[in-house]
Enzyme design. Structure first.
Site: not given
Length: 293
Positions: A162, A133, A107, A44
């Protein structure tokens, strides 16, 4: 397999947006020399959503060569198109990466059956370790403890997560659920200030953004915890808690981290990919002041 301190690297570009390999290489050198256990490209903070696959492939090849085994190199393969995800996962293996990190498609946040299919396909596309993640605040879907345990039980190379959820209870429940089926499964927290509580809960460390800024601080905390020097570990954690204010200075936390890296002396551009509000000179100075406290 994945224990300790991992850095989701900023993606360093020039003011026009082209990858600056010289400065990014110096940044990777700093992370390795500080003693970090690994680096993630295109997470990110690395703005994975804004760069095409060919740029990611070129950057990965460059990083693997630059790091040269000094720490693990991971590639974020997140995307909303399955073919691009699988292509990146397969390339990461050919390029010599140590693993891939796969965020949920966003989305349309996947249902549990869709997530099983999605992450299972990634595991089947590569022989590399796959780290899940979980970032529900951005993807709109949570990887529940039950789902993580199911994926870990079915796919031997899905070997870590994560967990970027701002409550340690979620991470603690993931640890309990997954360790029942995979004692070797790694659980890393995505929030910097959760290192100690992650470890106390049975987890393995952090994969977090301030490691770009003061990697030595995180490496010292991890070494102290591992060695039973809890006073030093707590002292490091206290500074990390204060540094968390850096994230809130700019419009987007990525800008704040880039401004902090620049304030520490690496002459990088603070530009982030548009659409975005860029860091102002006043915000850069505010970040600098926080680092000096």
């Amino acid at each position: 397999m994945f224990e300790g301190i991992f850095c989701p690297s900023i993606t360093i570009t020039d003011a026009a947006g082209a990858i600056d390999y010289e400065l990014w290489g110096r940044h990777l050198d700093h992370l390795a020399e500080a003693g970090l256990d690994g680096v993630l490209l295109f997470g990110s903070i690395g703005e994975f959503y804004a760069f095409p696959s060919e740029v990611k492939k070129e950057a990965l090849a460059s990083a693997v060569e630059r790091v040269a085994g000094r720490m693990k190199v991971l590639l974020g393969v997140g995307d909303t198109a399955m073919d691009r995800v699988l292509d990146l996962a397969a390339f990461a293996e050919r390029a010599g990466a140590d693993g891939v990190v796969a965020v949920s498609p966003y989305y349309f946040g996947p249902s549990a059956p869709c997530a099983e299919e999605y992450f299972g396909a990634i595991a089947g596309a590569t022989g590399l370790p796959v780290i899940l993640y979980n970032f529900p605040a951005r993807t709109g879907a949570d990887l529940t403890p039950e789902l993580v345990a199911s994926l870990a039980a079915k796919h031997p190379n899905i070997c870590g997560i994560k967990d970027t959820v701002d409550t340690i209870s979620h991470t603690r429940k993931v640890i309990a659920a997954v360790r029942a089926v995979r004692p070797d499964f790694s659980v890393l927290s995505g929030f910097d200030e959760y290192y100690l509580v992650n470890r106390v809960s049975g987890g393995d460390g952090v994969l977090c953004g301030l490691t770009n800024v003061e990697p030595e601080l995180f490496a010292r905390m991890h070494a102290a915890y591992q060695g039973g020097d809890f006073a030093t570990a707590v002292s490091c954690a206290e500074r990390i808690a204060r540094l968390m204010a850096v994230y809130d200075v700019c419009d987007l936390f990525i800008s704040s981290i880039k401004a902090a890296v620049a304030a520490k002396g690496l002459p990088i551009s603070t530009r982030i990919c548009e659409p975005a509000v860029q860091a102002t000179p006043e915000q850069v100075e505010a970040v600098r002041a926080l680092l000096a406290e």
